[in-house]
Design an enzyme around this catalytic site. Structure first.
Site, PDB file in Angstrom:
ATOM      1  N   ASN A 207       0.877  -1.175   0.000  1.00 11.62           N
ATOM      2  CA  ASN A 207       0.000   0.000   0.000  1.00 11.62           C
ATOM      3  C   ASN A 207       0.913   1.223   0.000  1.00 11.62           C
ATOM      4  O   ASN A 207       1.497   1.558   1.025  1.00 11.62           O
ATOM      5  CB  ASN A 207      -0.902  -0.026   1.242  1.00 11.62           C
ATOM      6  CG  ASN A 207      -1.753   1.231   1.363  1.00 11.62           C
ATOM      7  OD1 ASN A 207      -1.785   2.059   0.452  1.00 11.62           O
ATOM      8  ND2 ASN A 207      -2.439   1.376   2.495  1.00 11.62           N
ATOM      9  N   TRP A 208       1.025   1.835  -1.154  1.00  6.95           N
ATOM     10  CA  TRP A 208       1.953   2.966  -1.285  1.00  6.95           C
ATOM     11  C   TRP A 208       1.433   4.224  -0.600  1.00  6.95           C
ATOM     12  O   TRP A 208       2.159   5.202  -0.465  1.00  6.95           O
ATOM     13  CB  TRP A 208       2.222   3.258  -2.771  1.00  6.95           C
ATOM     14  CG  TRP A 208       3.206   2.320  -3.414  1.00  6.95           C
ATOM     15  CD1 TRP A 208       3.783   1.213  -2.851  1.00  6.95           C
ATOM     16  CD2 TRP A 208       3.749   2.420  -4.743  1.00  6.95           C
ATOM     17  NE1 TRP A 208       4.638   0.618  -3.743  1.00  6.95           N
ATOM     18  CE2 TRP A 208       4.640   1.333  -4.918  1.00  6.95           C
ATOM     19  CE3 TRP A 208       3.553   3.303  -5.808  1.00  6.95           C
ATOM     20  CZ2 TRP A 208       5.342   1.124  -6.103  1.00  6.95           C
ATOM     21  CZ3 TRP A 208       4.250   3.097  -6.992  1.00  6.95           C
ATOM     22  CH2 TRP A 208       5.138   2.020  -7.133  1.00  6.95           C
ATOM     23  N   LYS A 209       0.142   4.236  -0.231  1.00  7.03           N
ATOM     24  CA  LYS A 209      -0.470   5.418   0.402  1.00  7.03           C
ATOM     25  C   LYS A 209      -0.242   6.661  -0.488  1.00  7.03           C
ATOM     26  O   LYS A 209      -0.175   6.513  -1.705  1.00  7.03           O
ATOM     27  CB  LYS A 209       0.055   5.591   1.824  1.00  7.03           C
ATOM     28  CG  LYS A 209      -0.097   4.295   2.644  1.00  7.03           C
ATOM     29  CD  LYS A 209       0.069   4.458   4.113  1.00  7.03           C
ATOM     30  CE  LYS A 209      -0.128   3.118   4.800  1.00  7.03           C
ATOM     31  NZ  LYS A 209      -0.084   3.197   6.246  1.00  7.03           N
TER      32      LYS A 209
ATOM     33  N   GLY B 158       2.804  -1.312   4.243  1.00  4.96           N
ATOM     34  CA  GLY B 158       2.846   0.115   3.924  1.00  4.96           C
ATOM     35  C   GLY B 158       4.250   0.555   3.543  1.00  4.96           C
ATOM     36  O   GLY B 158       4.746   0.264   2.450  1.00  4.96           O
ATOM     37  N   GLY B 159       4.923   1.236   4.472  1.00  9.25           N
ATOM     38  CA  GLY B 159       6.232   1.842   4.210  1.00  9.25           C
ATOM     39  C   GLY B 159       7.239   0.910   3.560  1.00  9.25           C
ATOM     40  O   GLY B 159       7.978   1.321   2.659  1.00  9.25           O
TER      41      GLY B 159
HETATM   42  P1  13P Z   1       2.998   0.343   7.617  1.00  8.40           P
HETATM   43  O1  13P Z   1       3.449  -0.996   7.056  1.00  8.40           O
HETATM   44  O2  13P Z   1       3.769   1.496   7.106  1.00  8.40           O
HETATM   45  O3  13P Z   1       2.910   0.283   9.111  1.00  8.40           O
HETATM   46  O4  13P Z   1       1.495   0.562   7.091  1.00  8.40           O
HETATM   47  C1  13P Z   1       0.584  -0.478   7.200  1.00  8.40           C
HETATM   48  C2  13P Z   1      -0.619  -0.124   6.426  1.00  8.40           C
HETATM   49  O5  13P Z   1      -1.333   0.789   6.781  1.00  8.40           O
HETATM   50  C3  13P Z   1      -0.875  -0.883   5.190  1.00  8.40           C
HETATM   51  O6  13P Z   1      -2.154  -0.629   4.703  1.00  8.40           O
END
Ligand code: 13P
Length: 246
Positions: free
Chosen positions: A9-11, A228-229
């Site tokens: 999830n690149w956000k 995420g990250g």
């Molecule tokens: P992180 O892996 O950066 O904690 O984020 C998790 C997330 O929200 C994936 O959707």
């Protein structure tokens, strides 16, 4: 064992040139056949990713979709149909960041899930409790109330991701025992809500990285990870994907 899922999830990250660099780095790795791999990106880059990743087994997805289904006068909105048209195969629905910053609730998320399914997208429906809710022993109650909307989707193909809010982007990963207990609870809850026998894949998300992926992915009732990250670094994401093959 089901084929595991590793979804990035690149956000709200990405630029055309940076995306190309990341994708080119992915392409240098031999992707395992026995892992479903996906990347969810911001709307503007979905078609870029779709085009660049066409020759690979990596699915492209979106991080949200509109509550409106049909085309129309909804300035700024992006429909599930548009996402499918741009090459998305899945869409994240109900991420805690959307619940927190955009007050998304069960009524809205039910509509978004319906829209995603109608457009032929695979929804990844996210649930998770806050630290305060866990510390006051409310975590199962909170998750059960978030899962309640699945009552209307008993036969739908979807994925559910457990992402404790306190573990997202904090580096504070849930203990394997906490993950296993919650995933087991969720399996039972989904079965009782939907009466559905087909297993819905359950992903864990929250500070997954190359060092902890292996233990998390080996935890019972965990069918994959929402990352995420760590999905923004090709070599780290690749190590997480490799951990899913072990
Ligand atoms: P992180 O892996 O950066 O904690 O984020 C998790 C997330 O929200 C994936 O959707």
């Amino acid at each position: 064992m089901q084929t595991p899922w590793i979804i990035g999830n690149w956000k709200m990250n990405g630029r055309i040139d940076r995306n190309i660099a990341l994708i080119n780095a992915f392409k240098t790795f031999r992707l395992p056949e026995k892992v479903h791999i996906g990347i969810a990106s911001s709307y503007p880059y979905i078609h870029q990713l779709y085009t660049e990743l066409q020759e690979t087994s990596i699915w492209v997805g979106a991080e949200d979709c509109s509550q409106f289904y049909d085309d129309g006068a909804y300035t700024g909105e992006v429909s599930a149909n548009m996402l499918a048209d741009c090459g998305a195969k899945f869409v994240i629905i109900g991420h805690s960041e959307r619940r927190t910053y955009f007050s998304e609730n069960n009524d809205l998320l039910k509509i978004k899930l319906q829209n995603a399914l109608s457009a032929g997208l695979l929804p990844i429906f996210c649930v998770g409790e806050t630290l305060q809710e866990r510390e006051s022993g409310q975590e199962e109650k909170v998750i059960a109330s978030q899962l309640a909307i699945l009552r209307d989707f008993a036969d739908a193909s979807m994925i559910v991701a457990y992402e404790p809010v306190w573990a997202i982007g904090t580096g504070k990963v849930a203990e394997p025992e906490q993950i296993q207990a919650m995933h087991q609870f969720m399996n039972e809850e989904i079965l009782s809500i939907t009466g559905k026998r087909d297993k819905i894949p359950l992903l864990y998300g929250g500070s997954v990285n190359a060092d902890n992926a292996s233990i998390i992915l080996k935890t019972s009732c965990v069918d994959g990870a929402l990352v995420g990250g760590a999905s923004l670094k090709a070599d780290v994401f690749m190590r997480i994907i490799t951990a899913a093959t072990e």
